[in-house]
Design a protein around this motif. Sequence first.
Motif, short mmCIF file in Angstrom:
data_model
loop_
_atom_site.label_atom_id
_atom_site.label_comp_id
_atom_site.label_asym_id
_atom_site.label_seq_id
_atom_site.Cartn_x
_atom_site.Cartn_y
_atom_site.Cartn_z
N ASP A 166 -1.22 0.55 11.59
CA ASP A 166 -1.55 -0.60 10.76
C ASP A 166 -0.31 -1.29 10.20
O ASP A 166 -0.42 -2.23 9.42
N HIS A 204 -6.42 -3.20 8.94
CA HIS A 204 -6.16 -1.91 8.31
C HIS A 204 -6.21 -0.76 9.32
O HIS A 204 -5.90 0.37 8.97
N GLN A 236 -9.58 0.87 -1.40
CA GLN A 236 -10.47 -0.02 -0.64
C GLN A 236 -11.91 0.06 -1.13
O GLN A 236 -12.72 -0.81 -0.82
N ARG A 294 0.83 -1.20 0.00
CA ARG A 294 0.00 0.00 0.00
C ARG A 294 0.87 1.26 0.00
O ARG A 294 0.58 2.23 -0.70
#
Length: 267
Positions: free
Chosen positions: A97, A212, A242, A8
């Motif tokens: 996260d 997350h 997402q 990410r």
Amino acid sequence: MKSNFEERRQARKERYEELADKNRQQSEERYDAARSIGDRIPMGQPILVGHHSERGHRAALKRIDNNMRKSIEHDGKARYYEDKVQTIENDRTIYSDDPEAIQKLKQRLADLERHQAWMKTINRLCRSKKLTDAQITEQLEDQYGCSTSIIHGLLNPQYSYQKRGFQTWQLSNNNANIRRIKQRIAQLEKAEGEQTSERTIGEVTIVDSVEHNRLQIFFPDKPSAEVRAQLKQHGFRWSRQQGCWQRHRSSAAMYQAKKIVGQYGGE
């Protein structure tokens, strides 16, 4: 988990790099277009009012101005996204996260605690009544590796009411950081025992995502402008990756999510 977090992070960086390159190219293209139009106008040529060339001349100047403004605009956007890339590369923030967050926080805690102990030791040395300034300076240099400028600051406080060494506010600030990190570690260790859960209200799904560290709201379609405004007002942001509206998970986030979804028509 680790790979997902890093993926990410890398995806954000690559997206910003792509946007920076795109805007940089558009800026150059707009600049080249303005220069090309300008090259077709003789240098210093004024607008010949009433002449058949007047209309075309004014139109050319307008296109030059428009292209230059667009070039500057895209250049600003390119710089903005380049700064975003630089921020990601230099970011040392420990995100909740991150699967290694607890380990990293414990390492940072240990560093801060060592620094706190070091500052206290330095203060005892600087305030010693048994040693001369020359002896204190020698120990600060040889045993503690302090530079000349640091030693000067330690032995020569800025104000007369201050003591030698590190000031009370410096120790207090460091100690506050120690407490803050201890609290974060405790919160994350508690969260490790939690599991992702979801609830459906009408056609909307609310996901309390532990992995997350986000409270996520999945709408069946694009919510109205009013609902979007409420989401933004309460800290929710659209995540294209997402496919949902989300913010950091908390009891307050859950309360607001249920309230907003209820107004959407779920309850």
